[in-house]
Design an enzyme around this catalytic site. Structure first.
Site, PDB file in Angstrom:
ATOM      1  N   ASN A  15     -14.116 -28.059  36.025  1.00  0.00           N
ATOM      2  CA  ASN A  15     -13.062 -26.995  35.896  1.00  0.00           C
ATOM      3  C   ASN A  15     -11.391 -27.384  36.413  1.00  0.00           C
ATOM      4  OD1 ASN A  15     -13.020 -26.607  38.437  1.00  0.00           O
ATOM      5  ND2 ASN A  15     -14.428 -24.567  38.101  1.00  0.00           N
ATOM      6  N   CYS A  22     -15.423 -23.704  26.991  1.00  0.00           N
ATOM      7  CA  CYS A  22     -15.467 -24.679  27.713  1.00  0.00           C
ATOM      8  C   CYS A  22     -16.044 -22.644  27.837  1.00  0.00           C
ATOM      9  CB  CYS A  22     -14.297 -25.235  28.181  1.00  0.00           C
ATOM     10  SG  CYS A  22     -12.237 -25.100  27.819  1.00  0.00           S
ATOM     11  N   SER A  23     -15.073 -22.419  28.365  1.00  0.00           N
ATOM     12  CA  SER A  23     -14.730 -21.007  29.736  1.00  0.00           C
ATOM     13  C   SER A  23     -14.320 -20.638  28.521  1.00  0.00           C
ATOM     14  CB  SER A  23     -14.349 -21.364  31.232  1.00  0.00           C
ATOM     15  OG  SER A  23     -15.454 -21.852  32.119  1.00  0.00           O
ATOM     16  N   ASP A  24     -12.781 -20.717  28.660  1.00  0.00           N
ATOM     17  CA  ASP A  24     -11.483 -20.030  27.882  1.00  0.00           C
ATOM     18  C   ASP A  24     -11.906 -20.800  26.673  1.00  0.00           C
ATOM     19  OD1 ASP A  24     -11.620 -17.334  29.079  1.00  0.00           O
ATOM     20  OD2 ASP A  24     -10.452 -18.467  30.957  1.00  0.00           O
ATOM     21  N   TRP A  45      -8.606 -23.192  26.701  1.00  0.00           N
ATOM     22  CA  TRP A  45      -7.653 -23.575  26.222  1.00  0.00           C
ATOM     23  C   TRP A  45      -7.903 -25.257  27.034  1.00  0.00           C
ATOM     24  CZ3 TRP A  45      -6.683 -17.981  27.209  1.00  0.00           C
ATOM     25  CH2 TRP A  45      -6.822 -17.830  29.011  1.00  0.00           C
ATOM     26  N   LYS A  78      -1.973 -22.689  28.432  1.00  0.00           N
ATOM     27  CA  LYS A  78      -0.956 -22.053  29.446  1.00  0.00           C
ATOM     28  C   LYS A  78      -0.355 -23.180  30.282  1.00  0.00           C
ATOM     29  CE  LYS A  78      -3.888 -20.023  31.672  1.00  0.00           C
ATOM     30  NZ  LYS A  78      -4.822 -17.736  32.015  1.00  0.00           N
ATOM     31  N   ARG A 134      -0.273 -23.136  33.961  1.00  0.00           N
ATOM     32  CA  ARG A 134      -0.779 -24.785  34.979  1.00  0.00           C
ATOM     33  C   ARG A 134       0.144 -26.007  35.194  1.00  0.00           C
ATOM     34  NH1 ARG A 134      -4.558 -22.321  33.916  1.00  0.00           N
ATOM     35  NH2 ARG A 134      -6.134 -22.151  33.201  1.00  0.00           N
TER      36      ARG A 134
END
Lengths: 749, 557
Positions: free
Chosen positions: A304, A366-368, A370, A408, A412
């Site tokens: 992650n 993945c998770s979100d 993005w 983002k 990021r």
């Protein structure tokens, strides 16, 4: 130039004019190299980690956009863009003064020693404040008023649009349609307003699916291959331990059915299994194969954002070692795990590309959805589709998979002061993965390393609005396309700098087959050690080959001019002979027509052989050619780069302007240099600006000398070129430009 | 001994050759005295000719018995050029016979049985590589300085068995002094000239002084060294061993120069023990093992690169060479280099220093001359060092010192892609021929041995072949643009690149050559256009002259 406007040799050209807005605020009227200077610190030392005993001494200038250190004695300048600063650290006081360590997001670390502690403290505070604005409106791009190329603000903002990009994939079609449900971001506010979904998906299904996905990021089309296999992307389902959602199940089933050639599809969760399990406890998780019909589910184990951030941090520490030994460097590299992460991203992307190639659709999350999803979707597309390996294609890929699907960037990259844990080198990894492929298969890519580094610089620089904000909606709300310039506009006018001379579109017409064994994954010295000028090849091919290609272009134009002049003289001579001596017809025939036919044939051959020509010329014409080159304006973008460029035929004007004497003719011919100085071993420009590994080196077409960006500002058409295109000239050769500006250090004293 | 006694099986049908990244080949194996030949009946399949000497190790793997009886198995032939072949043989008897035969033939030790003595070169030889690089010609400029002379004191190899017949020594030192000094140097390897720089500073090399526990001294040796130091200046001695290693040697009768006896010299040491003690083979084996592992993880790979020590040896060799070259180039100090025997690390460093300092060594022929001077004539024992490659169990004196040199040269090519006339494929060719070849150049350990075994008369030199017009152009670097001055390589760890074209070539598809072809296209186009433009300019000026000064034209008629 890789650093475009961000590096010393170019700043003058670009920032000099645009920083004027600051002037009003300035307390002092002092300027440095055209930049207004707000503060100045003298007797500062700059430590060189390889030569700690001999620090350079000089003056530190606070310009509005840069921190500039000038060693007057050594004529050395160090420029740091304030927006690039990532950390500023004060270290324990020594006898020499107060040390301050400045690190940038572009992997430069600079170690200053400031004589007075109070100055050091102030400087620390100022740098912290300036490098991380609190409000997004304070970012550089909102104050950036004009570009060096005098481009209009709109240039570049309309280069890419999602609909055209999908049209290139033949979408919409029977299976996939444009969905208008997200027009005002009501379905998902981090998605583009235009999303493509299976034709048979009803609004109820879309709404249901969106409600079952983290942040409403429902499965939509990311890439459609010509064999109808598709990459769909989404975020994790809100499945928890047992929840299910009929609409979401239906949605995936519809995506599977949109590919009539295969009875099943893959769902790839790019996270390690353990992370996905943990998410289940929070009511999120992953798809249950039992609930979703005909899916094959799998994890792929990419770390992650926190893992990646820490890994890069270790990598940077490894590169910053004071006296690295082979052993400490390699073990640092190993323990950072960076190469392992790069490999895991490439492995997953290649796995997806293989699935698509074999005709199976893949849904990725993945998770979100993005970060890792953006990485693997775009890399898989890069493997599959040659178009994405072109300059414009790669930009379109970033527009589509990263910008419009809500990577983002502001969070990021830490554009504004925010939670440090939101920062992560996700985009850097995309560039690194791309570089790995570029290193292995240079012939497959239209762009070069400089292109990737330029992107990396600008993602952090905030000079252009392109990467500002976290999603499409943010950018719309900020009205970036009206208020700021686009990076794409800037890059389009510097295309030549990004072109890879080894590019051969025929080499990999379909899928690009990489080698992903551990031995083939390398440390990207050009990125992470970019500012260590001593560690790079001393004769960089990245400069040498483009210089050869540009030289060919100059010679081509010159040869055309010469051929035309020769013809003119032949005609004039033969006419004169006809008039004066009609008996001499045979001589006339021999001297004139036969030779001129030969020359024309020669010219013809040259034009056919023109495949390596780089069109080099004025910014505006380049801009136009960039537009022509654009995928949206032409059916085949590849053809442009290989198609012999037509050299404009000589106009009547040339005939009319025949020089009055032989001496004048010689003078005219000699305005163009036959020989160019080799860029190898060039360490400084004639203006004594140091030219290091990554500074862009230009050639003056007039004298063939190698000069820096500052010195090549004059461009004008040369009489001995068969083209009205302005050629790059150094100050000495430039007829119209004012006498060369004195080098900056003399400016100050 | 006849080959026939060693060959238990000379032909075998139905052998399947398995090879990475290629289709299996079903064919017939023939064994001759020097080659294993595998030919397939299928059209378009190239015959495989493998020199027995190229085989580094043979592993036999019998198939697991499924029904109680073993049914054949596989032979793994691991080669010194790093290839690994798998031969599947259906019958166990034949498998064993084949294994035994190959074992016999690949482990022959007597050089007179080696292929070069049996090979007849097809094309006429234009220049004989064995006489191409004579000491007088190589050192013409040096000899012209009147400070140096060629000594034939070693004409019968009595002074030093590992040097060539002729050595270059200071002019005012006579042969008696040389012979006397030889007793004080390991193996009689007296200090001789290796290279003289344009600024007059020289590089010399020798064996270790036999200083010993009794602190011997030798006036003739001191005389040789002092002859090259100008009054009032100092020379530099680099001992390429750790202090530990030096004191160990001292107890055995060796050691390093004492400050007292060599007051005109500054004595330093810089450890290259692993090279000097021939301990590189293990490091090389580990490197190749890691390179051949296709399943290795990134972490493991980097960690193995580190632990094998090879990259560090490359970096350290370059670094040492840079330091010595700085003494010569920047301070104009004479330098003497030695280790224990002076046949490994010493030669490696002397060669690298010359690549840094001398542009000639960056040409195709210059590299040949360098290898001839610094390796062959200087007594690098190729026979012993190259007996084993990375796959064999190892032999006492085997070590890839020469490969380390080539790897360092490869690092130069990476950093200075324009300064070298040759491409890296030239280095690979040299690597291959130094281990197993039809040519005699790299046979035996010393000049003396080559002389006595008739290498120079009965075999062909690899240079004779390389310099043929059909061969040489293959190795020319299209980007070559000679740098007339010194070149300083980066020795930072991040500048090291693995020589993938060699170590990884059988595992990973290499496209360096394609890339070089591209460079060639770009470069030759540039040159073509340039000469065309020049020609057209001339033509234009001729015509213009006729036009602007017509009277002259009438006069010409």
């Amino acid at each position: 130039m890789a650093l475009s406007s961000l590096n010393p040799s170019n700043v003058l050209g670009e920032l000099g004019r645009l920083a004027n807005w600051f002037k009003g605020d300035c307390l002092t009227s002092e300027e440095f190299a055209g930049l207004p200077v707000t503060e100045k610190l003298e007797n500062v030392q700059l430590l060189d980690k390889y030569n700690l005993r001999n620090p350079s001494k000089g003056t530190l200038y606070f310009a509005t956009t840069h921190l500039i250190f000038v060693d007057h004695e050594m004529r050395k300048e160090t420029w740091i863009l304030l927006m690039h600063i990532s950390t500023v650290e004060r270290l324990p006081i020594t006898t020499a003064g107060s040390p301050l360590l400045v690190r940038t997001k572009t992997f430069q670390s600079v170690f200053f020693v400031i004589p007075r502690e109070r100055d050091c403290h102030e400087m620390h505070q100022t740098l912290l404040r300036l490098s991380q604005p609190v409000h997004i409106d304070e970012l550089y791009c909102f104050h950036y008023k004009s570009t060096p190329d005098d481009l209009p603000k709109s240039a570049g903002w309309n280069f890419f649009d999602i609909q055209t990009e999908y049209q290139r994939m033949n979408v919409p079609n029977d299976q996939w349609v444009l969905c208008t449900a997200n027009k005002d971001y009501e379905l998902c506010d981090t998605y583009p307003s235009e999303v493509y979904v299976p034709a048979r998906a009803s609004t109820a299904v879309l709404l249901g699916s969106a409600s079952f996905r983290s942040r409403g990021r429902l499965p939509v089309l990311a890439y459609l291959h010509h064999n109808k296999a598709a990459i769909a992307r989404c975020s994790q389902p809100l499945s928890g331990f047992s929840a299910r959602c009929m609409e979401d199940e239906q949605m995936l089933d519809l995506i599977r059915r949109a590919n009539p050639n295969c009875g099943y599809m893959y769902v790839v969760d790019t996270r390690p299994r353990i992370n996905a399990m943990v998410n289940r406890a929070a009511g999120k998780g992953y798809e249950n194969e039992a609930f979703y019909e005909n899916i094959k589910f799998q994890f792929s184990g990419i770390g992650n954002i926190h893992v990646m951030r820490k890994s890069l941090q270790k990598l940077v520490e490894t590169c910053e070692q004071n006296t690295p030994t082979m052993s400490s460097f390699l073990s640092g590299l190993e323990s950072s795990g960076w190469l392992k992460h790069i490999k895991s991203i490439l492995d997953t992307s290649w796995w997806i590309a293989c699935a698509i190639e074999s005709g199976v659709s893949v849904c990725v999350h993945c998770s979100d959805g993005w970060d890792r999803t953006a990485q693997v979707c775009s890399l898989a597309a890069l493997f599959l589709e040659p178009h994405y390996r072109t300059i414009n294609g790669y930009q379109a890929l970033i527009e589509k998979d990263w910008l419009s699907f809500g990577h983002k960037f502001t969070a990021r990259c830490g554009h504004i002061a925010c939670d440090g844990r939101e920062r992560s080198p996700v985009f850097t990894q995309l560039l690194d993965c791309t570089w790995q492929l570029l290193r292995q298969r240079p012939e497959a890519f239209q762009f070069n390393e400089r292109f990737l580094l330029t992107l990396h610089d600008h993602v952090h620089a905030c000079q252009y609005g392109t990467f500002i904000g976290n999603c499409e909606k943010d950018r719309r709300d900020l009205r970036l396309s009206e208020r700021t310039f686009s990076l794409w506009g800037y890059m389009a006018s510097h295309l030549n700098e990004y072109k890879n001379p080894l590019y051969n579109p025929k080499a990999h017409p379909d899928t690009l087959r990489p080698d992903l064994t551990a031995q083939s994954i390398r440390f990207w010295r050009g990125m992470y050690c970019r500012h260590e000028s001593g560690v790079h090849p001393r004769e960089p091919l990245g400069d040498l080959l483009p210089a050869s290609v540009e030289h060919c272009s100059a010679l081509d134009h010159h040869i055309n001019y010469l051929a035309k002049r020769i013809n003119t003289f032949k005609n004039l001579l033969s006419r004169r002979k006809d008039d004066n001596n009609k008996d001499n017809a045979i001589v006339n025939y021999r001297n004139g027509n036969v030779n001129s036919v030969a020359i024309e044939a020669k010219t013809e051959e040259l034009q056919i052989d023109n495949k390596f020509i780089y069109e080099s010329g004025g910014s505006l014409s380049e801009m136009e050619s960039a537009n022509h080159d654009h995928p949206l304006k032409e059916t085949s973008a590849n053809s442009q780069s290989t198609k012999p460029k037509k050299i404009p035929l000589i106009t009547e004007k040339l005939d009319a302007s025949l020089p009055a004497s032989l001496a004048l003719l010689e003078k005219e011919v000699n305005t163009v240099a036959l020989d160019w100085k080799s860029v190898k071993n060039v360490t400084e420009c004639s203006c004594s600006t140091p030219l290091d590994h990554y500074s862009r080196k230009h050639h003056c077409w007039g004298c063939g000398r190698c000069v820096c960006t500052r010195c090549v500002r004059g461009r004008s058409p040369l009489p001995a070129l068969a083209s009205a295109r302005p050629a790059p000239l150094c100050a000495a050769c430039s007829p119209t430009s004012p006498p060369p500006a004195p080098p900056p250090h003399t400016n100050i004293n | 001994m006849e080959f026939i006694e060693l060959i238990h099986i000379n032909k075998l049908n139905g052998v399947i050759l398995k090879y990475p990244r290629q289709d299996n080949i079903d064919g017939t194996v023939c064994i001759t005295g020097h080659h294993l030949i595998l030919s397939s009946r299928k059209e378009g399949v190239q015959e495989l000719w493998l020199l027995h000497k190229n085989i580094d190790s043979i592993e036999k793997k019998e198939n697991k018995p499924s029904s109680g009886i073993t049914q054949g198995g596989s032979l793994f032939l691991k080669c010194k050029d790093l290839r690994i072949f798998q031969l599947d043989i259906a019958s166990s008897t034949e498998l064993n016979l084949m294994a035994q035969t190959l074992e016999n033939l690949s482990s022959l030790q007597d050089p007179s049985l080696f292929y070069p003595f049996f090979y007849r070169h097809m094309n006429p030889i234009v220049e004989n590589g064995y006489t191409l690089y004579s000491i007088e010609e190589e050192f013409t400029k040096v000899l012209a300085t009147e400070e140096w002379r060629v000594s034939r004191a070693n004409q019968n190899y009595t002074m030093c068995s590992s040097y060539g017949k002729a050595v270059v020594v200071p002019k005012n030192i006579d042969d008696e002094t040389l012979v006397a000094a030889a007793t004080f140097r390991q193996g009689g390897r007296i200090p001789v000239l290796s290279y003289r720089h344009t600024n007059g500073a020289v590089l010399m090399r020798a064996g270790q002084p036999l200083y010993g526990p009794k602190h011997r001294r030798c006036r003739p040796d001191e005389a040789i060294l002092n002859a090259v130091v100008a009054i009032g200046t100092k020379g530099v001695i680099y001992d390429l061993r750790s202090t530990n290693s030096i004191s160990q040697q001292q107890s055995k009768g060796g050691g390093t120069e004492s400050n007292a006896n060599y007051s005109q010299w500054k004595i330093y040491n810089r450890s290259m023990d692993e090279v000097d003690n021939q301990q590189l083979l293990e490091s090389y084996s580990k490197l190749i093992e890691a390179c051949n592992d296709r399943e290795i993880s990134c972490d493991k790979w980097v960690s193995k690169l580190e632990s094998c020590g090879w990259p560090e040896s490359v970096r350290n060799s370059l670094h040492t060479a840079c330091i010595i070259a700085q003494h010569i180039h920047q301070k104009a100090e004479p330098v003497l280099v030695h280790g224990t025997r002076g046949e490994d690390a010493t030669l490696l460093v002397c060669s690298l220093v010359q690549i840094i300092l001398n542009p000639d060594c960056r040409t195709i022929r210059g590299l040949q001359a360098l290898i001839e001077r610094e390796w062959l004539q200087a007594g690098h024992p190729f026979g012993a060092r190259h007996r084993c490659g990375p796959y064999a169990a190892g032999a006492p004196r085997a070590a890839p010192t020469f490969l380390l040199f080539l790897d360092c040269a490869r690092q130069f090519l990476e950093q200075f892609p324009c300064s070298f006339e040759y491409r890296q494929s030239y280095l690979i060719t040299l690597f291959e021929h130094s281990y197993a070849s039809q040519f005699g150049t790299f046979l035996c350990d010393t000049d003396q041995e080559r002389q006595s075994r008739g290498v120079y008369t009965q075999t062909t030199s690899v240079w004779s072949w390389l310099n043929q017009p059909g061969e040489l152009p293959k190795y020319i670097n299209p980007l070559y643009d000679p740098t007339p001055s010194v070149i300083w390589p980066s020795v930072a760890p991040m500048s090291y690149v693995i020589w993938e074209e060699l170590y990884l070539r059988w595992m990973i598809e290499q496209n360096t050559e394609d890339r070089e072809e591209q460079y060639k296209v770009i470069r030759s186009r540039e040159q073509k256009l340039r000469s065309q433009a020049q020609q057209l300019r001339r033509e234009l000026f001729d015509l213009a002259q006729q036009y602007y000064e017509p009277k002259q034209e009438t006069c010409d008629k």
